[in-house]
Design a protein around this motif. Structure first.
Motif, PDB file in Angstrom:
ATOM      1  N   MET A 167       1.718 -24.111  30.083  1.00  0.00           N
ATOM      2  CA  MET A 167       1.696 -24.636  28.845  1.00  0.00           C
ATOM      3  C   MET A 167       0.462 -25.233  27.918  1.00  0.00           C
ATOM      4  O   MET A 167       0.645 -25.432  26.510  1.00  0.00           O
ATOM      5  N   ARG A 168      -0.429 -25.764  28.642  1.00  0.00           N
ATOM      6  CA  ARG A 168      -1.594 -25.263  28.566  1.00  0.00           C
ATOM      7  C   ARG A 168      -2.407 -24.881  27.388  1.00  0.00           C
ATOM      8  O   ARG A 168      -3.584 -25.406  26.708  1.00  0.00           O
ATOM      9  N   ILE A 169      -1.973 -23.717  27.302  1.00  0.00           N
ATOM     10  CA  ILE A 169      -2.417 -22.270  26.968  1.00  0.00           C
ATOM     11  C   ILE A 169      -1.856 -22.519  25.501  1.00  0.00           C
ATOM     12  O   ILE A 169      -0.210 -21.908  25.432  1.00  0.00           O
ATOM     13  N   LYS A 170      -2.212 -22.043  24.497  1.00  0.00           N
ATOM     14  CA  LYS A 170      -1.576 -23.222  22.925  1.00  0.00           C
ATOM     15  C   LYS A 170      -1.022 -21.491  22.458  1.00  0.00           C
ATOM     16  O   LYS A 170      -1.036 -21.430  21.073  1.00  0.00           O
ATOM     17  N   ALA A 171      -1.999 -20.166  22.412  1.00  0.00           N
ATOM     18  CA  ALA A 171      -2.098 -19.320  21.801  1.00  0.00           C
ATOM     19  C   ALA A 171      -3.044 -17.940  22.325  1.00  0.00           C
ATOM     20  O   ALA A 171      -3.789 -18.014  23.724  1.00  0.00           O
ATOM     21  N   VAL A 172      -2.231 -17.009  22.772  1.00  0.00           N
ATOM     22  CA  VAL A 172      -1.924 -16.198  23.712  1.00  0.00           C
ATOM     23  C   VAL A 172      -2.686 -14.704  23.016  1.00  0.00           C
ATOM     24  O   VAL A 172      -1.423 -14.016  21.788  1.00  0.00           O
ATOM     25  N   ALA A 173      -3.312 -13.724  23.437  1.00  0.00           N
ATOM     26  CA  ALA A 173      -4.109 -12.951  23.231  1.00  0.00           C
ATOM     27  C   ALA A 173      -4.026 -11.641  23.918  1.00  0.00           C
ATOM     28  O   ALA A 173      -5.138 -11.969  25.211  1.00  0.00           O
ATOM     29  N   GLY A 174      -4.082 -10.751  23.538  1.00  0.00           N
ATOM     30  CA  GLY A 174      -4.374  -9.416  24.753  1.00  0.00           C
ATOM     31  C   GLY A 174      -4.726  -8.292  24.304  1.00  0.00           C
ATOM     32  O   GLY A 174      -4.707  -7.515  22.904  1.00  0.00           O
ATOM     33  N   VAL A 175      -6.005  -7.575  24.399  1.00  0.00           N
ATOM     34  CA  VAL A 175      -7.001  -6.339  23.698  1.00  0.00           C
ATOM     35  C   VAL A 175      -6.325  -5.181  25.520  1.00  0.00           C
ATOM     36  O   VAL A 175      -7.053  -4.828  26.212  1.00  0.00           O
ATOM     37  N   SER A 176      -5.503  -3.981  24.886  1.00  0.00           N
ATOM     38  CA  SER A 176      -5.911  -2.756  25.474  1.00  0.00           C
ATOM     39  C   SER A 176      -4.594  -3.081  26.405  1.00  0.00           C
ATOM     40  O   SER A 176      -4.652  -3.306  27.812  1.00  0.00           O
ATOM     41  N   THR A 177      -3.813  -4.242  26.077  1.00  0.00           N
ATOM     42  CA  THR A 177      -2.959  -4.690  27.487  1.00  0.00           C
ATOM     43  C   THR A 177      -2.229  -3.663  28.631  1.00  0.00           C
ATOM     44  O   THR A 177      -2.307  -2.734  28.055  1.00  0.00           O
ATOM     45  N   PHE A 178      -2.859  -4.297  30.139  1.00  0.00           N
ATOM     46  CA  PHE A 178      -2.687  -3.254  30.687  1.00  0.00           C
ATOM     47  C   PHE A 178      -1.571  -4.171  32.046  1.00  0.00           C
ATOM     48  O   PHE A 178      -1.673  -4.783  32.545  1.00  0.00           O
ATOM     49  N   ASP A 179      -0.323  -3.112  32.193  1.00  0.00           N
ATOM     50  CA  ASP A 179       0.641  -4.129  33.112  1.00  0.00           C
ATOM     51  C   ASP A 179       0.246  -2.800  34.395  1.00  0.00           C
ATOM     52  O   ASP A 179       0.261  -1.717  34.772  1.00  0.00           O
ATOM     53  N   ILE A 180      -0.719  -3.881  35.290  1.00  0.00           N
ATOM     54  CA  ILE A 180      -0.446  -3.280  36.314  1.00  0.00           C
ATOM     55  C   ILE A 180       0.135  -3.085  37.437  1.00  0.00           C
ATOM     56  O   ILE A 180       0.168  -2.259  38.590  1.00  0.00           O
ATOM     57  N   GLY A 181       1.208  -3.345  37.364  1.00  0.00           N
ATOM     58  CA  GLY A 181       2.287  -2.946  38.226  1.00  0.00           C
ATOM     59  C   GLY A 181       2.664  -2.299  38.295  1.00  0.00           C
ATOM     60  O   GLY A 181       2.872  -1.154  39.210  1.00  0.00           O
ATOM     61  N   SER A 182       3.251  -1.908  37.288  1.00  0.00           N
ATOM     62  CA  SER A 182       3.351  -0.414  36.374  1.00  0.00           C
ATOM     63  C   SER A 182       2.582   0.483  36.731  1.00  0.00           C
ATOM     64  O   SER A 182       3.181   1.540  37.115  1.00  0.00           O
ATOM     65  N   ALA A 183       1.454   0.405  36.612  1.00  0.00           N
ATOM     66  CA  ALA A 183       0.333   1.266  36.644  1.00  0.00           C
ATOM     67  C   ALA A 183       0.183   1.702  38.003  1.00  0.00           C
ATOM     68  O   ALA A 183       0.202   3.181  38.348  1.00  0.00           O
ATOM     69  N   ARG A 184       0.889   1.043  38.929  1.00  0.00           N
ATOM     70  CA  ARG A 184       0.562   0.869  40.349  1.00  0.00           C
ATOM     71  C   ARG A 184       1.579   1.930  41.218  1.00  0.00           C
ATOM     72  O   ARG A 184       1.662   2.411  41.975  1.00  0.00           O
ATOM     73  N   ARG A 185       2.781   1.639  40.531  1.00  0.00           N
ATOM     74  CA  ARG A 185       3.606   2.267  41.485  1.00  0.00           C
ATOM     75  C   ARG A 185       4.461   2.920  40.502  1.00  0.00           C
ATOM     76  O   ARG A 185       4.805   4.377  40.901  1.00  0.00           O
ATOM     77  N   ASP A 186       3.939   3.037  39.329  1.00  0.00           N
ATOM     78  CA  ASP A 186       5.054   4.123  38.495  1.00  0.00           C
ATOM     79  C   ASP A 186       3.572   5.620  37.807  1.00  0.00           C
ATOM     80  O   ASP A 186       4.312   6.319  37.772  1.00  0.00           O
ATOM     81  N   GLY A 187       2.190   5.573  37.968  1.00  0.00           N
ATOM     82  CA  GLY A 187       1.329   5.717  37.335  1.00  0.00           C
ATOM     83  C   GLY A 187       1.309   5.408  36.037  1.00  0.00           C
ATOM     84  O   GLY A 187       1.860   4.895  34.993  1.00  0.00           O
ATOM     85  N   VAL A 188       0.067   6.107  35.289  1.00  0.00           N
ATOM     86  CA  VAL A 188      -0.695   5.301  33.922  1.00  0.00           C
ATOM     87  C   VAL A 188       0.458   6.803  32.890  1.00  0.00           C
ATOM     88  O   VAL A 188      -0.562   7.833  32.420  1.00  0.00           O
ATOM     89  N   GLY A 189       1.332   6.549  31.963  1.00  0.00           N
ATOM     90  CA  GLY A 189       2.333   7.256  31.276  1.00  0.00           C
ATOM     91  C   GLY A 189       2.627   8.684  31.685  1.00  0.00           C
ATOM     92  O   GLY A 189       2.528   9.132  33.046  1.00  0.00           O
ATOM     93  N   PRO A 190       2.945   9.502  31.147  1.00  0.00           N
ATOM     94  CA  PRO A 190       3.701  11.044  31.841  1.00  0.00           C
ATOM     95  C   PRO A 190       1.945  11.655  32.699  1.00  0.00           C
ATOM     96  O   PRO A 190       2.370  12.809  34.017  1.00  0.00           O
ATOM     97  N   LEU A 191       0.856  11.592  32.103  1.00  0.00           N
ATOM     98  CA  LEU A 191       0.235  12.438  32.847  1.00  0.00           C
ATOM     99  C   LEU A 191       0.176  11.948  34.377  1.00  0.00           C
ATOM    100  O   LEU A 191      -0.734  12.521  35.037  1.00  0.00           O
ATOM    101  N   ASP A 192       0.145  11.138  34.866  1.00  0.00           N
ATOM    102  CA  ASP A 192      -0.614  10.687  35.844  1.00  0.00           C
ATOM    103  C   ASP A 192       1.681   9.544  36.907  1.00  0.00           C
ATOM    104  O   ASP A 192       1.178   9.105  37.383  1.00  0.00           O
ATOM    105  N   LYS A 193       2.294  10.999  36.241  1.00  0.00           N
ATOM    106  CA  LYS A 193       3.892  10.008  36.557  1.00  0.00           C
ATOM    107  C   LYS A 193       3.744  10.185  38.036  1.00  0.00           C
ATOM    108  O   LYS A 193       3.636  11.478  39.068  1.00  0.00           O
ATOM    109  N   GLN A 194       3.808   9.528  39.031  1.00  0.00           N
ATOM    110  CA  GLN A 194       4.324   9.370  40.434  1.00  0.00           C
ATOM    111  C   GLN A 194       5.750   9.195  41.239  1.00  0.00           C
ATOM    112  O   GLN A 194       6.545   8.419  40.349  1.00  0.00           O
ATOM    113  N   SER A 195       5.803  10.055  42.320  1.00  0.00           N
ATOM    114  CA  SER A 195       7.067  10.463  42.864  1.00  0.00           C
ATOM    115  C   SER A 195       7.217   8.771  43.664  1.00  0.00           C
ATOM    116  O   SER A 195       6.028   8.231  43.979  1.00  0.00           O
ATOM    117  N   GLU A 196       8.337   8.604  43.908  1.00  0.00           N
ATOM    118  CA  GLU A 196       8.369   7.943  44.997  1.00  0.00           C
ATOM    119  C   GLU A 196       7.951   8.041  45.873  1.00  0.00           C
ATOM    120  O   GLU A 196       7.602   7.088  46.778  1.00  0.00           O
TER     121      GLU A 196
END
Length: 310
Positions: free
Chosen positions: A126-155
């Motif tokens: 809560m000490r952070i009063k304003a939040v911003a992201g540039v080209s925000t990246f979900d590293i969890g999703s990227a590692r689990r599923d790949g990045v977008g349709p081009l890098d779709k990973q199988s189970e």
């Protein structure tokens, strides 16, 4: 600029502190923690934005993540999301007691994976009063599923990576060598002779880090033992907790990660804003002169409104 250090659970985190143009001793200023992308170091894109924001009246802090760059932690070149999140909290600790900073006017900016970490920590910091992201990246999703349709990973591929990560941890526990992993060359679906098989952000990221803004401390490969912890990260779960503090995300219309910012904004509560820059890719917002001033201007406006008015 001052070279500074602070602690994160025994790791020494090394950073650079920028003061506003026209800085006056004895005056306190709004401050912004700037968190770097996966693989990057503080001297690259974080410093680009930190300097531009300092020119607009903010104290800005950039730092190398624990286990990376000049900061401590072994095995080096590990990417631990929970530690990256704690790095930001510790950076807020540092700023909260700094004589040049108003502790009630601290904001946070994250770039790429740093955006995901910034969004995540701000849900409960809560000490952070304003939040911003540039080209925000979900590293969890990227590692689990790949990045977008081009890098779709199988189970099956995901399970295989987790098994490899587990074996790497076992090897380290036995005192063996740390195994390193490349997101590009170690992915059998990517053909280095056929760029169409590789997501654009990886292609452009390679050029940015090797040609446009190289740094010898850049993390080109990372410890495979840290991969399982990356897959376990869900940065946008609980994003609604940021409200009523403001959230701003900026992304390029051509970024293959745009859907990540859209997902985050869709989950968040007001006040929130997604700014999409026409024609820009993920990496374009790191350095291209036709986009960086636009991004910096929007960030200065956002933080100026929500920090300076407190």
């Amino acid at each position: 600029m001052d070279r500074v250090t602070f602690q994160n659970k025994g790791n020494t985190v090394v950073g650079n502190l920028f003061r506003p143009d026209g800085f006056e001793q004895g005056t306190t200023y709004p401050a912004i923690v700037v968190t770097h992308p996966f693989g990057a170091v503080k001297e690259q894109v974080p410093t680009t934005y930190a300097k531009l924001l300092a020119e607009q009246g903010f104290v800005t802090l950039v730092f190398d993540a624990s286990y990376q760059g000049e900061s401590g932690g072994e095995p080096h070149f590990s990417e631990f999301p929970s530690t990256r999140v704690e790095d930001i909290r510790c950076a807020v600790d540092f700023l909260s007691v700094h004589p040049d900073v108003d502790p009630e006017r601290i904001g946070a900016l994250g770039i790429c994976a740093g955006g995901g970490y910034t969004v995540n920590v701000s849900q409960t910091e809560m000490r952070i009063k304003a939040v911003a992201g540039v080209s925000t990246f979900d590293i969890g999703s990227a590692r689990r599923d790949g990045v977008g349709p081009l890098d779709k990973q199988s189970e099956e591929y995901r399970t295989g990576l987790l098994e490899r990560s587990g074996r790497a941890r076992t090897r380290e526990a036995a005192g063996g060598q740390v195994e390193m992993f490349s997101l590009i060359s170690d992915n059998p679906r990517f053909d280095m002779n056929d760029p169409s098989t590789i997501p654009l952000m990886y292609q452009e990221g390679y050029r940015y880090y090797s040609e446009i803004d190289p740094n010898p401390r850049f993390m080109g490969t990372f410890a495979l033992s840290s991969l399982s912890r990356q897959m376990a990260f869900f940065p946008f779960e609980g994003i609604e907790l940021i409200s009523p503090r403001p959230l701003l995300l900026i992304a390029g219309s051509e970024a293959d990660t745009l859907y990540m910012s859209q997902d985050a904004i869709g989950r968040a509560k007001e006040p929130k804003e997604l700014v999409v820059l026409d024609g820009a890719s993920h990496i374009d917002l790191y350095w291209r002169p036709e986009y960086v001033p636009q991004v910096a201007g929007k960030l200065a406006e956002f933080f100026g409104k929500h920090l300076s008015a407190l």
